[in-house]
Design an enzyme around this catalytic site. Structure first.
Site, PDB file in Angstrom:
ATOM      1  CB  CYS A  86      -0.896  -0.010   1.238  1.00 18.81           C
ATOM      2  SG  CYS A  86      -2.004   1.402   1.319  1.00 18.81           S
ATOM      3  CD  GLU A 137      -6.566   1.164  -4.140  1.00 17.25           C
ATOM      4  OE1 GLU A 137      -6.760   2.111  -3.352  1.00 17.25           O
ATOM      5  OE2 GLU A 137      -5.432   0.693  -4.356  1.00 17.25           O
TER       6      GLU A 137
HETATM    7 ZN    ZN Z   1      -3.653   0.990  -0.185  1.00 20.49          ZN
END
Ligand code: ZN
Length: 173
Positions: free
Chosen positions: A100, A143
């Site tokens: 991420c 997401e």
């Molecule tokens: Zn992320």
């Protein structure tokens, strides 16, 4: 278009519910989409959500292509996903690596649905329905979590599934 600053773990917006997009004719919406694509591309991401650039909207980008962080990613044109929902999913899950842009230096093995049926709006405000599988389905689920104030760390089944970026890179070489 401008590259935006990516919020990092600890920033409260990453722990918040994002707000639905209501005005599809606002020029700022298209500007935000363009900036998100540029920001994700510059950071070698394959997806990025609006909360990751401090904008609390239910909007994210899927922009998969091979890059140094994801050498085996499939290539596609970047796609803006607005007000998304998962309306159905496979029973089957797949456990695979995720990283991420808001959690630098770490990778985790995370279980996600292998196939999902999704509904969302495109930037013209048209409702779309699609079936996504494997890596693209994984990006969508990652997401969508951001829009609900979750990061991949919450999805870890065991802390042993967490690796540093360096160890992860040496594994996939
Ligand atoms: Zn992320």
């Amino acid at each position: 278009m401008a590259k935006l600053k990516i919020t990092q773990l600890g920033h409260p917006i990453l722990r918040s519910q994002a707000q639905p997009v209501e005005n599809f004719t606002d020029k700022k919406l298209q500007q935000l989409i363009d900036s998100l694509i540029e920001t994700a591309t510059a950071a070698n991401g394959v997806g990025i959500s609006a909360p990751q650039v401090s904008q609390s909207y239910r909007l994210f980008i899927i922009a998969s292509r091979p890059n140094p962080r994801y050498p085996h990613a499939p290539t596609m044109n970047p796609k803006a996903i607005i007000n998304p929902k998962i309306i159905a999913h496979s029973d089957e899950t797949v456990k695979d690596w995720e990283g991420c842009l808001s959690v630098p230096g770490l990778r985790g093995k995370i279980s996600r649905y292998q196939t999902i049926e999704v509904e969302y709006y495109n930037p013209d405000g048209q409702r779309q329905q699609e079936i996504l599988t494997d890596f693209i389905a994984r990006i969508f689920q990652h997401e969508l979590d951001h829009l609900n104030g979750l990061v991949f760390l919450e999805r870890l089944e065991s802390k042993k599934d967490l690796y540093t970026e360096e160890e992860y890179q040496s594994l996939i070489e």
